[in-house]
Scaffold this motif. Structure first.
Motif, PDB file in Angstrom:
ATOM      1  N   LEU A  60       5.533  44.087 -38.084  1.00 15.24           N
ATOM      2  CA  LEU A  60       6.942  43.854 -38.409  1.00 15.24           C
ATOM      3  C   LEU A  60       7.702  45.177 -38.538  1.00 15.24           C
ATOM      4  O   LEU A  60       8.883  45.251 -38.172  1.00 15.24           O
ATOM      5  N   GLN A  61       7.040  46.208 -39.016  1.00 17.42           N
ATOM      6  CA  GLN A  61       7.669  47.525 -39.099  1.00 17.42           C
ATOM      7  C   GLN A  61       8.003  48.028 -37.694  1.00 17.42           C
ATOM      8  O   GLN A  61       9.117  48.511 -37.450  1.00 17.42           O
ATOM      9  N   VAL A  62       7.067  47.899 -36.784  1.00 21.76           N
ATOM     10  CA  VAL A  62       7.293  48.319 -35.395  1.00 21.76           C
ATOM     11  C   VAL A  62       8.391  47.473 -34.760  1.00 21.76           C
ATOM     12  O   VAL A  62       9.269  47.992 -34.053  1.00 21.76           O
ATOM     13  N   SER A  63       8.371  46.175 -35.019  1.00 20.99           N
ATOM     14  CA  SER A  63       9.398  45.285 -34.471  1.00 20.99           C
ATOM     15  C   SER A  63      10.781  45.659 -34.989  1.00 20.99           C
ATOM     16  O   SER A  63      11.752  45.689 -34.224  1.00 20.99           O
ATOM     17  N   ARG A  64      10.875  45.961 -36.266  1.00 20.11           N
ATOM     18  CA  ARG A  64      12.167  46.337 -36.857  1.00 20.11           C
ATOM     19  C   ARG A  64      12.673  47.639 -36.231  1.00 20.11           C
ATOM     20  O   ARG A  64      13.860  47.768 -35.922  1.00 20.11           O
ATOM     21  N   GLN A  65      11.774  48.596 -36.023  1.00 22.39           N
ATOM     22  CA  GLN A  65      12.179  49.849 -35.381  1.00 22.39           C
ATOM     23  C   GLN A  65      12.676  49.595 -33.961  1.00 22.39           C
ATOM     24  O   GLN A  65      13.678  50.177 -33.535  1.00 22.39           O
ATOM     25  N   ALA A  66      11.993  48.728 -33.236  1.00 24.39           N
ATOM     26  CA  ALA A  66      12.405  48.416 -31.862  1.00 24.39           C
ATOM     27  C   ALA A  66      13.769  47.734 -31.851  1.00 24.39           C
ATOM     28  O   ALA A  66      14.642  48.092 -31.045  1.00 24.39           O
ATOM     29  N   VAL A  67      13.956  46.786 -32.743  1.00 24.36           N
ATOM     30  CA  VAL A  67      15.239  46.072 -32.798  1.00 24.36           C
ATOM     31  C   VAL A  67      16.369  47.038 -33.173  1.00 24.36           C
ATOM     32  O   VAL A  67      17.454  46.997 -32.585  1.00 24.36           O
ATOM     33  N   THR A  68      16.106  47.912 -34.123  1.00 24.65           N
ATOM     34  CA  THR A  68      17.113  48.888 -34.541  1.00 24.65           C
ATOM     35  C   THR A  68      17.472  49.811 -33.381  1.00 24.65           C
ATOM     36  O   THR A  68      18.653  50.091 -33.127  1.00 24.65           O
ATOM     37  N   HIS A  69      16.459  50.272 -32.652  1.00 25.30           N
ATOM     38  CA  HIS A  69      16.700  51.146 -31.504  1.00 25.30           C
ATOM     39  C   HIS A  69      17.503  50.419 -30.422  1.00 25.30           C
ATOM     40  O   HIS A  69      18.458  50.973 -29.857  1.00 25.30           O
ATOM     41  N   ILE A  70      17.127  49.196 -30.133  1.00 28.40           N
ATOM     42  CA  ILE A  70      17.827  48.415 -29.107  1.00 28.40           C
ATOM     43  C   ILE A  70      19.277  48.160 -29.514  1.00 28.40           C
ATOM     44  O   ILE A  70      20.198  48.283 -28.698  1.00 28.40           O
ATOM     45  N   ARG A  75      25.093  49.382 -28.793  1.00 28.95           N
ATOM     46  CA  ARG A  75      26.381  49.905 -29.268  1.00 28.95           C
ATOM     47  C   ARG A  75      26.827  51.099 -28.411  1.00 28.95           C
ATOM     48  O   ARG A  75      28.008  51.213 -28.070  1.00 28.95           O
ATOM     49  N   GLU A  76      25.883  51.970 -28.057  1.00 27.61           N
ATOM     50  CA  GLU A  76      26.217  53.116 -27.205  1.00 27.61           C
ATOM     51  C   GLU A  76      26.712  52.658 -25.837  1.00 27.61           C
ATOM     52  O   GLU A  76      27.717  53.169 -25.330  1.00 27.61           O
ATOM     53  N   LEU A  77      26.001  51.711 -25.239  1.00 30.38           N
ATOM     54  CA  LEU A  77      26.406  51.211 -23.924  1.00 30.38           C
ATOM     55  C   LEU A  77      27.764  50.532 -23.975  1.00 30.38           C
ATOM     56  O   LEU A  77      28.595  50.708 -23.077  1.00 30.38           O
TER      57      LEU A  77
END
Length: 114
Positions: A60-70, A75-77
């Motif tokens: 879940l920690q890895v998933s949260r990091q991935a979701v945050t990055h995405i 937002r940048e795009l």
């Protein structure tokens, strides 16, 4: 339905979707953790629960990091595309007087040939 109500409803639906997606991710992490512990039949019940909990938490920690990055990249795009659209629109507006003058000149030239 006025615009404010539509915005509130849209925000609520997005939050509900995010909640449901995260709940599905939690369930998947727990299911995968249980399957992972099956690879170690010699573990006691307590050890199995401890390993499953650690596995699920890390997942879940890895998933949260991935979701945050995405989400950040989205937002940048969005910002980049809004900027490009704004520049394109300004360019087209700048061409409008030229296109109008060209059209008028063509109309005058057509009339003078007749």
């Amino acid at each position: 339905m006025d615009e404010d109500t539509a915005d509130i409803a849209d925000t609520g639906l997005r939050q509900l979707e995010g909640y449901l997606l995260w709940q599905a991710e939690i369930a998947t992490a727990q299911r995968d953790a249980a399957a992972f512990t099956e690879l170690f039949p010699w573990l006691s019940t307590g050890q199995r629960e401890e390993v499953a909990q650690a596995y699920a938490q890390k997942r879940l920690q890895v998933s949260r990091q991935a979701v945050t990055h995405i989400a950040q990249r989205c937002r940048e795009l969005r910002s980049e595309y809004e900027d490009r659209y704004r520049r394109l629109r300004l360019g087209l507006v700048a061409l409008l007087p030229f296109a109008t003058a060209l059209g008028a000149a063509a109309a005058v030239a057509t009339r003078s040939w007749q």
